[in-house]
Design a protein around this motif. Structure first.
Motif, PDB file in Angstrom:
ATOM      1  N   ASP A 110      35.406  35.686  39.489  1.00  0.00           N
ATOM      2  CA  ASP A 110      35.846  35.836  38.091  1.00  0.00           C
ATOM      3  C   ASP A 110      36.110  34.704  37.289  1.00  0.00           C
ATOM      4  OD1 ASP A 110      36.570  38.004  36.027  1.00  0.00           O
ATOM      5  OD2 ASP A 110      38.508  37.008  36.272  1.00  0.00           O
ATOM      6  N   ALA A 111      36.809  33.690  37.951  1.00  0.00           N
ATOM      7  CA  ALA A 111      37.162  32.355  37.169  1.00  0.00           C
ATOM      8  C   ALA A 111      36.034  31.570  37.013  1.00  0.00           C
ATOM      9  CB  ALA A 111      38.275  31.541  38.145  1.00  0.00           C
ATOM     10  N   ILE A 130      26.972  39.493  40.196  1.00  0.00           N
ATOM     11  CA  ILE A 130      28.001  40.385  41.049  1.00  0.00           C
ATOM     12  C   ILE A 130      29.100  39.342  41.204  1.00  0.00           C
ATOM     13  CG2 ILE A 130      28.312  41.064  43.414  1.00  0.00           C
ATOM     14  CD1 ILE A 130      25.094  41.275  43.730  1.00  0.00           C
ATOM     15  N   VAL A 131      30.577  40.110  40.995  1.00  0.00           N
ATOM     16  CA  VAL A 131      31.537  39.053  40.841  1.00  0.00           C
ATOM     17  C   VAL A 131      32.394  39.476  42.186  1.00  0.00           C
ATOM     18  CG1 VAL A 131      33.835  38.724  39.665  1.00  0.00           C
ATOM     19  CG2 VAL A 131      31.564  39.201  38.328  1.00  0.00           C
ATOM     20  N   PRO A 139      36.336  42.267  30.653  1.00  0.00           N
ATOM     21  CA  PRO A 139      35.109  41.957  31.151  1.00  0.00           C
ATOM     22  C   PRO A 139      34.892  40.530  30.207  1.00  0.00           C
ATOM     23  CG  PRO A 139      35.009  43.592  29.367  1.00  0.00           C
ATOM     24  CD  PRO A 139      36.410  43.446  29.543  1.00  0.00           C
ATOM     25  N   PRO A 140      34.324  39.562  31.241  1.00  0.00           N
ATOM     26  CA  PRO A 140      33.914  38.145  30.715  1.00  0.00           C
ATOM     27  C   PRO A 140      32.716  38.391  29.467  1.00  0.00           C
ATOM     28  CG  PRO A 140      32.678  38.643  32.678  1.00  0.00           C
ATOM     29  CD  PRO A 140      33.687  39.663  32.598  1.00  0.00           C
ATOM     30  N   MET A 146      22.661  41.860  30.910  1.00  0.00           N
ATOM     31  CA  MET A 146      22.987  41.257  32.150  1.00  0.00           C
ATOM     32  C   MET A 146      24.223  42.490  32.829  1.00  0.00           C
ATOM     33  SD  MET A 146      23.923  37.471  32.065  1.00  0.00           S
ATOM     34  CE  MET A 146      22.369  36.401  31.301  1.00  0.00           C
ATOM     35  N   ASN A 147      24.053  43.169  33.748  1.00  0.00           N
ATOM     36  CA  ASN A 147      24.641  44.357  34.393  1.00  0.00           C
ATOM     37  C   ASN A 147      25.890  43.591  35.284  1.00  0.00           C
ATOM     38  OD1 ASN A 147      25.788  46.823  35.237  1.00  0.00           O
ATOM     39  ND2 ASN A 147      24.660  46.345  37.308  1.00  0.00           N
ATOM     40  N   VAL A 148      27.231  43.682  35.165  1.00  0.00           N
ATOM     41  CA  VAL A 148      28.327  42.888  35.843  1.00  0.00           C
ATOM     42  C   VAL A 148      28.788  44.112  36.603  1.00  0.00           C
ATOM     43  CG1 VAL A 148      30.270  41.757  35.786  1.00  0.00           C
ATOM     44  CG2 VAL A 148      28.726  41.420  33.958  1.00  0.00           C
ATOM     45  N   SER A 149      28.878  43.776  38.216  1.00  0.00           N
ATOM     46  CA  SER A 149      29.534  44.516  39.137  1.00  0.00           C
ATOM     47  C   SER A 149      30.494  43.840  40.089  1.00  0.00           C
ATOM     48  CB  SER A 149      28.515  45.472  39.971  1.00  0.00           C
ATOM     49  OG  SER A 149      27.874  44.713  40.471  1.00  0.00           O
ATOM     50  N   GLY A 150      31.213  44.475  40.953  1.00  0.00           N
ATOM     51  CA  GLY A 150      31.960  43.836  41.564  1.00  0.00           C
ATOM     52  C   GLY A 150      31.661  43.872  43.023  1.00  0.00           C
TER      53      GLY A 150
END
Length: 542
Positions: A110-111, A130-131, A139-140, A146-150
């Motif tokens: 994340d950072a 992928i975070v 959310p950043p 762009m898809n963001v997932s964890g």
């Protein structure tokens, strides 16, 4: 047991052999080899679900944390090509690397994502982020496409809840590219070094044999994990040997000291700057007695003879200097921990490697002479990513031209004299900066020294020395001249000794000699009959 064909198979093999043995210690959390294998396969399955195709690039950008190790093995396990990115780079530099490698997926924290978000603008290839670890609710700011997932790991996940962790439909072959490592850019624009699975596996096996590590060893990691030296010596080789890894988030003296006392590592790899600082510390007899480390390994940059001698006298443990470059996966040679170790030497080539020394005319150099080091073996890169012309210049008939000037003694031990482009020619004589630097760093008040060549109307080139002194000490230039003249030929005497607070270094810790050369040219006194400093700069091609 079948032979390994990709680095993605390493965690599976390690879990089969060592299972519940502790593989990784981070912030007092312990992960077994079984834990790592499950997490690697979970992330590999997630990558497959995103549509990752064989050979597609997956960038990794994060500080030292367990998820980095997971990603290092998960990407090739899913059939992709890993691209480690330097977390110290500026936004523009990161953007250029994203464009160059064409990564489809980014694995980050994340950072790191928030810091790098501006570098992601305008990227067409990147579609998935992928975070790892804690993922903030806010959310950043990333582009909409762009898809963001964890993704998170746990010490003992329930295997029944893992996504499909079967191997990729088309697993990579040993000659497929496993990792693209970008050079530090000290010689120009960073280039993507393509390392195959065979390159990395063979280099790891050779390192294990040369150093003599076993599953009883425990290695301390605090150098940035994106560096090729750390990835080989600190991740791949320990995993293949069944060692335990103690991971620190950063280079922090208090954290490192605490990790040594609490977790008792037996091997500590670091860069010369770390060992220089350690050699100037105060260490009592009791601390030496309880020191669990049996071996220190220096890599990433040249180690001064003065630091080596002071360090071993203070800690009474072997400090073995190694040598390598990204194009060689990266380790080429190391001073052997057992047997004859020669001070100032990078030791002997790793098992399975062939080397040659060539002069400027391309002729073989006999033992005792100095020439450019050429390397051949299973560790030599496939080439530079999308740079066929530069690949052809560096690789000729399977030989890697390192650009480093090396001397071989009668016993086959190697001594680095400097970069071929850094060599000076003074009145027709070859002058190697490393030789002068070793003499200067032998002075008790000198912490570091760097020597570059500058144009001279009558002699062609002359040495210019930059000196970093010990804190609070005044260095007498006349004394430095006497020291040099006592141990060097007169034509090797630096024309100028300039005391500076520190030497400029790139993110990999290497001294930026081009920057020093520019400063030297501006610092030279006006010469009678010359066109001044501007003309000298033009003569040097600046």
């Amino acid at each position: 047991m079948k032979e390994l064909r990709s680095i993605g198979e390493v965690p599976v093999r390690a879990a089969e052999i060592w299972g519940r043995r502790t593989a990784l210690i981070f912030n007092n959390h312990r992960f077994s080899y079984d834990d790592l294998r499950r997490s690697v396969m979970a992330l590999a399955a997630k990558l497959t679900e995103t549509g990752l195709e064989r050979g597609q690039r997956v960038a990794v950008l994060m500080d030292n944390r367990p998820e980095y190790l997971i990603a290092y093995f998960a990407v090739p396990a899913a059939g992709g090509t890993l691209v480690p990115l330097n977390t110290f780079l500026a936004q523009a530099e990161l953007h250029d690397l994203f464009v160059d490698c064409g990564a489809a997926i980014l694995i980050t924290a994340d950072a790191s994502l928030r810091k790098a978000a501006p570098a992601l603008r305008g990227l067409r290839d990147l579609r998935e982020i992928i975070v790892c670890g804690e993922f903030g609710a806010d959310p950043p700011p990333v582009p909409l496409h762009m898809n963001v997932s964890g993704f998170s790991i746990s010490m003992a996940p329930d295997e029944s809840r893992l996504p499909n962790s079967s191997p990729p439909t088309h697993p990579p072959g040993e000659e497929d590219v496993a990792v693209i490592v970008y050079t530090s850019g000290t010689t120009g624009t960073p280039k993507g070094v393509m390392l195959t699975h065979r390159n990395l596996l063979s280099n790891s096996e050779a390192c294990i044999e040369a150093v003599g590590v076993t599953e009883r060893d425990r290695i301390l990691l605090f150098l940035p994990m994106f560096h090729s030296f750390t990835e080989m010596v600190g991740l791949l080789a320990p995993m293949m040997a069944g060692m335990s890894m103690v991971l620190c988030e950063r280079v922090d003296r208090a954290e490192i000291r605490k990790a040594i006392l609490r977790h008792r590592p037996t091997i500590v790899p670091a860069v010369p700057a770390v060992f220089t600082a350690m050699s100037q510390a105060r260490v009592g007899a009791l601390a030496r007695w309880f020191n669990p480390v049996r071996l220190y390994i220096s890599g990433g940059a040249p180690l001064s003879l003065e630091t080596l001698q002071k360090f071993e006298e203070l800690y009474r443990r072997p400090l073995c200097e190694g040598y390598g470059l990204s194009e060689a996966s990266p380790v080429v040679a190391i001073n052997p921990p057992v047997g004859v170790r020669k001070p100032g030497s990078i030791g002997l080539p790793l098992p399975g490697l062939r080397i040659r020394l060539l002069d400027t005319e391309g002729r073989a150099v006999e033992k005792g002479g100095t020439g450019e080091l050429l390397v051949r073996g299973p560790n030599v890169m496939k080439g530079y990513f999308r740079r066929p012309e530069e690949t052809a210049r560096v690789l000729a008939d399977g030989w890697l031209h390192t650009g480093d000037l090396v001397r071989m003694d009668e016993d086959g031990y190697l001594f680095v004299m400097g970069r071929s482009k850094d060599m000076l020619i003074c009145r027709g004589m070859n002058v190697y900066p490393r030789e002068i630097e070793d003499v200067l760093e032998g002075h008790p008040l000198v912490k570091e020294a760097a020597v570059v060549g500058v144009p001279d109307a009558s002699r062609g080139e002359v040495p210019f020395a930059f000196i970093v002194g010990l804190p609070g000490q005044i260095i007498d230039e006349a004394e430095l001249r006497r020291v040099c003249l006592a141990r060097l030929a007169r034509y090797k005497l630096p024309r100028v000794f300039k005391v500076v607070k520190e030497l400029p270094r790139n993110p990999a810790g290497k001294v930026m000699k081009e920057a020093l050369k520019a400063e030297a040219l501006l610092s030279l006194p006006a010469e009678r009959g010359s066109g001044g400093r501007a003309d000298r700069a033009r003569q040097a091609g600046m």
